[in-house]
Motif scaffolding. Sequence first.
Motif, PDB file in Angstrom:
ATOM      1  N   SER A  24     -37.867  11.291   7.778  1.00 25.27           N
ATOM      2  CA  SER A  24     -36.995  12.386   7.366  1.00 25.27           C
ATOM      3  C   SER A  24     -37.452  13.677   8.041  1.00 25.27           C
ATOM      4  N   PRO A  25     -36.505  14.473   8.545  1.00 24.88           N
ATOM      5  CA  PRO A  25     -35.054  14.264   8.523  1.00 24.88           C
ATOM      6  C   PRO A  25     -34.640  13.187   9.511  1.00 24.88           C
ATOM      7  N   LEU A  26     -33.474  12.599   9.266  1.00 30.85           N
ATOM      8  CA  LEU A  26     -32.992  11.545  10.155  1.00 30.85           C
ATOM      9  C   LEU A  26     -32.797  12.087  11.569  1.00 30.85           C
ATOM     10  N   PRO A  27     -33.259  11.357  12.573  1.00 34.97           N
ATOM     11  CA  PRO A  27     -33.099  11.818  13.957  1.00 34.97           C
ATOM     12  C   PRO A  27     -31.752  11.437  14.567  1.00 34.97           C
ATOM     13  N   PHE A  28     -30.855  10.926  13.758  1.00 33.73           N
ATOM     14  CA  PHE A  28     -29.528  10.525  14.241  1.00 33.73           C
ATOM     15  C   PHE A  28     -28.512  10.821  13.152  1.00 33.73           C
ATOM     16  N   GLU A  29     -27.250  10.788  13.528  1.00 32.58           N
ATOM     17  CA  GLU A  29     -26.181  11.071  12.583  1.00 32.58           C
ATOM     18  C   GLU A  29     -25.662   9.775  11.956  1.00 32.58           C
ATOM     19  N   LEU A  30     -25.159   9.904  10.735  1.00 32.70           N
ATOM     20  CA  LEU A  30     -24.539   8.781  10.037  1.00 32.70           C
ATOM     21  C   LEU A  30     -23.028   8.841  10.238  1.00 32.70           C
ATOM     22  N   PRO A  31     -22.360   7.700  10.131  1.00 32.68           N
ATOM     23  CA  PRO A  31     -22.862   6.355   9.844  1.00 32.68           C
ATOM     24  C   PRO A  31     -23.413   5.673  11.095  1.00 32.68           C
ATOM     25  N   VAL A  32     -24.064   4.511  10.871  1.00 28.16           N
ATOM     26  CA  VAL A  32     -24.671   3.761  11.970  1.00 28.16           C
ATOM     27  C   VAL A  32     -24.135   2.335  11.966  1.00 28.16           C
ATOM     28  N   TYR A  33     -24.484   1.611  13.014  1.00 27.68           N
ATOM     29  CA  TYR A  33     -24.355   0.155  13.019  1.00 27.68           C
ATOM     30  C   TYR A  33     -25.759  -0.417  12.840  1.00 27.68           C
ATOM     31  N   GLY A  34     -25.914  -1.352  11.923  1.00 26.48           N
ATOM     32  CA  GLY A  34     -27.190  -2.023  11.724  1.00 26.48           C
ATOM     33  C   GLY A  34     -27.132  -3.439  12.263  1.00 26.48           C
ATOM     34  N   LEU A  35     -28.063  -3.779  13.154  1.00 23.03           N
ATOM     35  CA  LEU A  35     -28.134  -5.117  13.748  1.00 23.03           C
ATOM     36  C   LEU A  35     -29.463  -5.754  13.373  1.00 23.03           C
ATOM     37  N   ALA A  36     -29.441  -7.036  13.038  1.00 20.37           N
ATOM     38  CA  ALA A  36     -30.690  -7.729  12.716  1.00 20.37           C
ATOM     39  C   ALA A  36     -30.568  -9.205  13.060  1.00 20.37           C
ATOM     40  N   GLY A  37     -31.407  -9.659  14.009  1.00 20.54           N
ATOM     41  CA  GLY A  37     -31.481 -11.073  14.363  1.00 20.54           C
ATOM     42  C   GLY A  37     -32.796 -11.649  13.897  1.00 20.54           C
ATOM     43  N   ILE A  38     -33.030 -11.588  12.587  1.00 24.01           N
ATOM     44  CA  ILE A  38     -34.283 -12.044  11.983  1.00 24.01           C
ATOM     45  C   ILE A  38     -33.985 -13.114  10.941  1.00 24.01           C
TER      46      ILE A  38
END
Length: 341
Positions: free
Chosen positions: A243-257
């Motif tokens: 914090s503070p967030l270094p990017f603006e919202l909203p985001v895309y969340g990707l996870a290949g786990i």
Amino acid sequence: MNLAERWLQAAYQGSRWLVALRPLAAVYRQIIARRAQAYAVGRKPIWRAPVPVIVVGNITLGGTGKSPLVAWLGRWLTEQGYKPGIVSRGYGGKAPTYPLEVIPDTCVSHSGDEPLMLAQQTGLPVVVDPQRARGAEYLVEAGCTIIISDDGLQHLALGRDIELVVIDGARGLGNGQCLPAGPLREPVTRLAGVDKVIINGNQGEAGRSKIDNALEASAQPVTMSLAPSAWRRLSDGRRLPLSPLPFELPVYGLAGIGNPQRFFSTLEALGIEGSWHPLGDHHRFSAADFDFGEPRPVVITAKDAVKCHDVAGPETWVLEVEAVLPADFEHWLAARLLSIT
């Protein structure tokens, strides 16, 4: 969602159609029991390292949080004066020759994603070899004074002094059945023979009862949590605070786990808004995975980051997490190591 992912979801949810596979699960249990017996009586050889070996593994399919624990162990052991090395199977990679010493710029197609991530995170010697005993021997010859075997519980050809089993607290042991009727690599009774059971995150009541029934009264599970520690911009490696967030919202969340929902839940707990896109474990990323049409920042895991440098956009951010364990576990581990060295 592909067939394997649908099956795994069914195994953790206890879907009734898996009951038909229980006869095959009985055959599977017999096979692994005979295999374990062959090692126990010497029909199959076990290589014993001249230094302590700590195995970190699980008895379930899917992600449980083993890699953050391995990284934590590496840092903690270094602080205690050891020279740790990490040996891994290197799932998803194929090297020209083995043992393969993994360094931060090793090709991920040779090492696999998790070993490369561990090499980058810890700075420790990391070796990949399908024959773990050979990889461990390589690390000993390189001067390591203790070996951590990542995801090595079922690799019995490598002798071990300490076995740590990690269980996802949210998913637990699923329906409690062995493959292919459930998610277990080994029966629940295997937990009684390990040194410590480590629960990653909050544990559901059903999962707690199955684990408690498998353990002796004196062997209480250890609770581990994964704490977000920083944001890292993939393009240049710059690390910034949560914090503070270094990017603006909203985001895309990707996870290949192994368990993408755990990552997405962590994002939501941090107040991150966006749309979530789960992918298969060890997913091979391409530029198409980052093409959503509308430009937004993309947030990924550290495990996925090692495969995305050449295909991700400039506004791709990695959420770094660290394992947090109680002081009692540190005291137990220090005493256990003193007893075997």
